[in-house]
Design a protein around this motif. Structure first.
Motif, PDB file in Angstrom:
ATOM      1  N   ALA A 175       0.016  15.132   6.239  1.00  0.00           N
ATOM      2  CA  ALA A 175       0.073  13.903   6.157  1.00  0.00           C
ATOM      3  C   ALA A 175      -0.054  13.125   4.636  1.00  0.00           C
ATOM      4  O   ALA A 175       0.827  11.925   4.585  1.00  0.00           O
ATOM      5  CB  ALA A 175      -1.040  13.291   6.915  1.00  0.00           C
ATOM      6  N   GLY A 176      -0.861  13.689   3.836  1.00  0.00           N
ATOM      7  CA  GLY A 176      -0.755  13.309   2.531  1.00  0.00           C
ATOM      8  C   GLY A 176       0.476  13.231   1.903  1.00  0.00           C
ATOM      9  O   GLY A 176       0.731  12.112   1.058  1.00  0.00           O
ATOM     10  N   VAL A 177       1.308  14.211   1.827  1.00  0.00           N
ATOM     11  CA  VAL A 177       2.704  14.782   1.262  1.00  0.00           C
ATOM     12  C   VAL A 177       3.412  13.338   1.825  1.00  0.00           C
ATOM     13  O   VAL A 177       4.062  12.597   0.693  1.00  0.00           O
ATOM     14  CB  VAL A 177       3.186  15.898   1.637  1.00  0.00           C
ATOM     15  N   HIS A 178       3.480  13.052   3.000  1.00  0.00           N
ATOM     16  CA  HIS A 178       4.420  12.016   3.369  1.00  0.00           C
ATOM     17  C   HIS A 178       3.947  10.369   3.207  1.00  0.00           C
ATOM     18  O   HIS A 178       4.588   9.604   3.046  1.00  0.00           O
ATOM     19  CB  HIS A 178       5.050  12.175   4.803  1.00  0.00           C
ATOM     20  N   ALA A 179       2.574  10.538   3.173  1.00  0.00           N
ATOM     21  CA  ALA A 179       2.102   9.201   2.812  1.00  0.00           C
ATOM     22  C   ALA A 179       2.151   8.890   1.277  1.00  0.00           C
ATOM     23  O   ALA A 179       2.532   7.664   0.969  1.00  0.00           O
ATOM     24  CB  ALA A 179       0.387   9.175   3.146  1.00  0.00           C
ATOM     25  N   LYS A 180       2.227   9.855   0.695  1.00  0.00           N
ATOM     26  CA  LYS A 180       2.335   9.668  -1.018  1.00  0.00           C
ATOM     27  C   LYS A 180       3.902   9.048  -1.079  1.00  0.00           C
ATOM     28  O   LYS A 180       4.257   8.177  -1.774  1.00  0.00           O
ATOM     29  CB  LYS A 180       1.928  10.832  -1.764  1.00  0.00           C
ATOM     30  N   ARG A 181       4.647   9.792  -0.516  1.00  0.00           N
ATOM     31  CA  ARG A 181       6.262   9.422  -0.490  1.00  0.00           C
ATOM     32  C   ARG A 181       6.377   7.958   0.054  1.00  0.00           C
ATOM     33  O   ARG A 181       7.157   7.122  -0.613  1.00  0.00           O
ATOM     34  CB  ARG A 181       7.089  10.411   0.219  1.00  0.00           C
ATOM     35  N   ALA A 182       5.595   7.556   1.128  1.00  0.00           N
ATOM     36  CA  ALA A 182       5.735   6.386   1.791  1.00  0.00           C
ATOM     37  C   ALA A 182       5.294   5.139   0.841  1.00  0.00           C
ATOM     38  O   ALA A 182       5.740   4.163   0.438  1.00  0.00           O
ATOM     39  CB  ALA A 182       5.049   6.265   3.022  1.00  0.00           C
ATOM     40  N   THR A 183       4.091   5.387   0.039  1.00  0.00           N
ATOM     41  CA  THR A 183       3.749   4.519  -1.015  1.00  0.00           C
ATOM     42  C   THR A 183       4.390   4.275  -2.264  1.00  0.00           C
ATOM     43  O   THR A 183       4.716   3.199  -2.670  1.00  0.00           O
ATOM     44  CB  THR A 183       2.256   4.901  -1.584  1.00  0.00           C
ATOM     45  N   ARG A 184       5.372   5.187  -2.353  1.00  0.00           N
ATOM     46  CA  ARG A 184       6.590   5.004  -3.450  1.00  0.00           C
ATOM     47  C   ARG A 184       7.753   4.182  -2.811  1.00  0.00           C
ATOM     48  O   ARG A 184       8.225   3.559  -3.861  1.00  0.00           O
ATOM     49  CB  ARG A 184       6.858   6.314  -4.007  1.00  0.00           C
ATOM     50  N   LEU A 185       7.817   4.397  -1.623  1.00  0.00           N
ATOM     51  CA  LEU A 185       8.880   3.558  -1.235  1.00  0.00           C
ATOM     52  C   LEU A 185       8.748   2.313  -0.660  1.00  0.00           C
ATOM     53  O   LEU A 185       9.819   1.591  -0.684  1.00  0.00           O
ATOM     54  CB  LEU A 185       9.762   4.517  -0.140  1.00  0.00           C
ATOM     55  N   LEU A 186       7.716   2.180  -0.196  1.00  0.00           N
ATOM     56  CA  LEU A 186       7.135   0.711   0.541  1.00  0.00           C
ATOM     57  C   LEU A 186       6.975  -0.144  -0.482  1.00  0.00           C
ATOM     58  O   LEU A 186       6.316  -0.164  -1.641  1.00  0.00           O
ATOM     59  CB  LEU A 186       6.274   0.856   1.458  1.00  0.00           C
ATOM     60  N   ALA A 187       6.928  -1.603  -0.006  1.00  0.00           N
ATOM     61  CA  ALA A 187       6.593  -2.660  -1.175  1.00  0.00           C
ATOM     62  C   ALA A 187       5.074  -2.568  -1.292  1.00  0.00           C
ATOM     63  O   ALA A 187       4.222  -2.511  -0.228  1.00  0.00           O
ATOM     64  CB  ALA A 187       6.911  -3.933  -0.832  1.00  0.00           C
ATOM     65  N   THR A 188       4.769  -2.515  -2.310  1.00  0.00           N
ATOM     66  CA  THR A 188       3.075  -2.436  -2.809  1.00  0.00           C
ATOM     67  C   THR A 188       2.291  -3.565  -2.217  1.00  0.00           C
ATOM     68  O   THR A 188       2.869  -4.858  -2.254  1.00  0.00           O
ATOM     69  CB  THR A 188       2.759  -2.497  -4.222  1.00  0.00           C
ATOM     70  N   GLY A 189       1.158  -3.379  -1.679  1.00  0.00           N
ATOM     71  CA  GLY A 189       0.561  -4.464  -0.930  1.00  0.00           C
ATOM     72  C   GLY A 189       1.015  -4.899   0.442  1.00  0.00           C
ATOM     73  O   GLY A 189       0.202  -5.597   0.990  1.00  0.00           O
ATOM     74  N   SER A 190       2.037  -4.556   0.965  1.00  0.00           N
ATOM     75  CA  SER A 190       2.654  -4.692   2.200  1.00  0.00           C
ATOM     76  C   SER A 190       1.566  -4.062   3.380  1.00  0.00           C
ATOM     77  O   SER A 190       1.001  -3.292   3.158  1.00  0.00           O
ATOM     78  CB  SER A 190       4.027  -4.360   2.406  1.00  0.00           C
ATOM     79  N   PRO A 191       1.699  -4.668   4.641  1.00  0.00           N
ATOM     80  CA  PRO A 191       1.068  -3.913   5.635  1.00  0.00           C
ATOM     81  C   PRO A 191       1.357  -2.530   5.672  1.00  0.00           C
ATOM     82  O   PRO A 191       0.317  -1.592   5.959  1.00  0.00           O
ATOM     83  CB  PRO A 191       1.439  -4.772   7.060  1.00  0.00           C
ATOM     84  N   ALA A 192       2.692  -2.276   5.748  1.00  0.00           N
ATOM     85  CA  ALA A 192       2.881  -0.660   5.885  1.00  0.00           C
ATOM     86  C   ALA A 192       2.366   0.049   4.726  1.00  0.00           C
ATOM     87  O   ALA A 192       1.970   1.207   5.004  1.00  0.00           O
ATOM     88  CB  ALA A 192       4.319  -0.738   5.979  1.00  0.00           C
ATOM     89  N   TRP A 193       2.462  -0.484   3.568  1.00  0.00           N
ATOM     90  CA  TRP A 193       1.922   0.131   2.384  1.00  0.00           C
ATOM     91  C   TRP A 193       0.321   0.566   2.366  1.00  0.00           C
ATOM     92  O   TRP A 193      -0.108   1.745   2.180  1.00  0.00           O
ATOM     93  CB  TRP A 193       2.205  -0.507   1.287  1.00  0.00           C
ATOM     94  N   ARG A 194      -0.329  -0.543   3.133  1.00  0.00           N
ATOM     95  CA  ARG A 194      -1.556  -0.300   3.430  1.00  0.00           C
ATOM     96  C   ARG A 194      -1.990   0.837   4.111  1.00  0.00           C
ATOM     97  O   ARG A 194      -2.818   1.449   4.113  1.00  0.00           O
ATOM     98  CB  ARG A 194      -2.430  -1.505   3.459  1.00  0.00           C
ATOM     99  N   ARG A 195      -1.202   0.833   5.292  1.00  0.00           N
ATOM    100  CA  ARG A 195      -1.313   2.087   6.316  1.00  0.00           C
ATOM    101  C   ARG A 195      -1.039   3.406   5.565  1.00  0.00           C
ATOM    102  O   ARG A 195      -1.806   4.173   5.793  1.00  0.00           O
ATOM    103  CB  ARG A 195      -0.508   1.678   7.334  1.00  0.00           C
ATOM    104  N   ALA A 196      -0.067   3.318   4.738  1.00  0.00           N
ATOM    105  CA  ALA A 196       0.155   4.599   4.105  1.00  0.00           C
ATOM    106  C   ALA A 196      -1.052   4.847   3.136  1.00  0.00           C
ATOM    107  O   ALA A 196      -1.504   6.085   3.019  1.00  0.00           O
ATOM    108  CB  ALA A 196       1.554   4.473   2.997  1.00  0.00           C
ATOM    109  N   GLU A 197      -1.492   3.931   2.410  1.00  0.00           N
ATOM    110  CA  GLU A 197      -2.879   4.260   1.553  1.00  0.00           C
ATOM    111  C   GLU A 197      -3.995   4.731   2.439  1.00  0.00           C
ATOM    112  O   GLU A 197      -4.670   5.555   1.950  1.00  0.00           O
ATOM    113  CB  GLU A 197      -3.257   2.966   0.974  1.00  0.00           C
ATOM    114  N   ASP A 198      -4.226   4.291   3.536  1.00  0.00           N
ATOM    115  CA  ASP A 198      -5.243   4.542   4.458  1.00  0.00           C
ATOM    116  C   ASP A 198      -5.148   6.229   4.765  1.00  0.00           C
ATOM    117  O   ASP A 198      -6.032   7.038   4.652  1.00  0.00           O
ATOM    118  CB  ASP A 198      -5.354   3.728   5.703  1.00  0.00           C
TER     119      ASP A 198
END
Length: 465
Positions: free
Chosen positions: A428-451
């Motif tokens: 999960a961490g591998v894909h979450a890290k990729r998501a945080t790089r691709l999603l807008a910082t601070g967006s709801p989706a980015w926060r889910r990836a950060e979680d």
């Protein structure tokens, strides 16, 4: 190929579970929390089916209301395990093994199980166990909670120690209630059933199922005995309560609605977990005509007889033409026979009659993907995700729909959440890290990836200690 079909593994929504050692099932058919390859990650699987969950909602509602709990917020979910057990780990979910459900032959006995577990919630017995638990309201938190259940059931202590931050000795007793708590829960459960207008005789008969188990060593006991210590005193106390309040022996005071939904619950679970020959041999005993046809449809489907399966489910629909759960089952039969357009029609009718049911929306989304309608699939799957994230197959399909739409960040997030739900936090961490790089910082989706990423990092730190 999106949808699998074959004699041994008839149902894609169940096929991932067939290799679980605890189960000796030829074919399974409900959405699972995780795949067979994830069992080693010390997670737990749930049987997610809209018909079964509607049945449990109907059966549980009067009991939960009598307990002072919100029947719309507290969910009763089925664990994919043939042993007899039931438990709670928070105030929002009651877990019941499908094996226990099939063991019970009256709805009031199942309501007694629910009343007893609800009493553990209302009496505060789980509060002390939850102090170090992550919130189960997020994907990462729910995945951690499932890891606790798996570890407490013997799947390994590491995962649960990770999830709740306890020592192994505390972990072994995580779900174990004291005799004082059990007595208290029994008294409260009997009172809850009485307030709901139900005979507490169901509680007595429930206890009698496990009578004699305490004479066995723990390795041979049902899991229910290890988490709910039983003594003859508890049976006598329950019998005394029944005698004092005038409930007759064996009396089932469940109303007609509860008896109907109990028959549907039992009928669908047994048809999908027992041999088709067993179902067809006993189906004539079914007192509700539409449930009988539903059971026949499942048995014929598992025998790969499409024409008989469709004839039977259409007979059920002739009795209940607007029933979204029979329409959803028809869609399942059709899609698993590669009848994409007909399946879309059946799922579309199901959605029309239950527009906010997340499991029906997820099934529709999968059919739309199979029919090469990715935009429509994305809308259906996103709607399902907004209502209920606890469906890893939906998250898998959602990731595919995002990828086809070119939304790679959201695809990575959906994949990260799916692995998190399975307890596979490293993946999960591998894909979450990729998501945080691709999603807008601070967006709801980015926060889910950060979680998810934070949960994965905490997992890695604990493993290094």
């Amino acid at each position: 190929m999106l949808i699998s079909h074959g004699a041994a593994m008839t149902f894609d929504r169940f096929s991932r579970l067939a290799s679980i050692p605890a189960l000796a099932l030829a074919a399974l058919c409900f959405v699972a929390v995780h795949s067979a390859t994830a069992v080693k990650a010390a997670s737990i699987s749930l049987l997610r089916d809209p018909d079964i969950e509607r049945s449990l909602t109907e059966i549980a509602a009067p009991v939960l209301r009598a307990a002072g709990l919100n029947s719309k917020r507290l969910r009763v979910l089925v664990v994919n395990d043939s042993s007899f057990n039931a438990f709670v780990i928070d105030s929002r979910t009651i877990f019941i093994h499908y094996g226990l459900i099939l063991k019970l032959d009256r709805p009031d006995m199942l309501q007694a199980v629910i009343a007893h577990e609800a009493a553990h919630i209302t009496n505060g017995h789980i509060a002390r166990r939850m102090q170090n638990m992550r919130s189960a309201r997020s994907v990462a938190g729910f995945g951690a909670a499932l890891a606790v259940l798996a570890a407490a059931a013997g799947a390994g202590e590491a995962a649960a120690g990770l999830a709740i931050g306890t020592q192994s000795s505390a972990l072994r007793g995580f779900l174990a209630h004291t005799r004082a708590e059990e007595s208290s829960a029994d008294r409260s459960a009997a009172a809850i059933m009485q307030r709901a207008g139900l005979s507490p005789q169901g509680l007595v008969d429930l206890h009698r199922i496990f009578e004699g188990q305490e004479l066995l060593n723990s390795a041979n006991q049902d899991p229910y005995m290890r988490s709910h210590p039983l003594t003859r005193d508890r049976i006598r106390a329950a019998e005394a309560y029944v005698a004092a309040h005038g409930a007759g022996s064996g009396a089932d005071t469940s109303d007609a609605n509860t008896r109907y939904w109990f028959a549907r619950l039992h009928g669908k679970l047994s048809a999908f977990t027992r041999a088709p020959k067993w179902t067809l041999r006993r189906v004539a005993e079914e007192s509700f005509d539409d449930v009988r046809h539903m059971r026949e449809a499942i048995a014929h489907h598992r025998r790969n007889d499409l024409s008989k399966a469709l004839r039977a489910i259409d007979e059920a629909l002739a009795i209940r033409p607007s029933d979204p759960y029979y329409q959803e089952l028809k869609g399942q039969i059709l899609i698993e026979n590669r009848r994409w357009q007909a399946a879309l029609s059946a799922y579309g009718q199901a959605r029309s009659n239950a527009p906010e049911n997340p499991l029906i929306l997820a099934s529709l989304g999968r059919a739309q993907l199979a029919a090469k309608q990715p935009k429509a699939a994305l809308r259906s799957l996103e709607a399902s995700r907004r209502v209920d994230f606890r469906n890893s197959n939906m998250l898998r399909d959602l990731a595919q729909a995002y990828a086809q739409a070119g939304q790679n960040g959201m695809a990575a997030l959906a994949t990260a959440e799916r692995y998190s739900l399975q307890g596979r936090l490293k993946d999960a961490g591998v894909h979450a890290k990729r998501a945080t790089r691709l999603l807008a910082t601070g967006s709801p989706a980015w926060r889910r990836a950060e979680d998810v990423l934070i949960a994965a990092e905490q997992d890695a730190k604990r493993k290094r200690k």
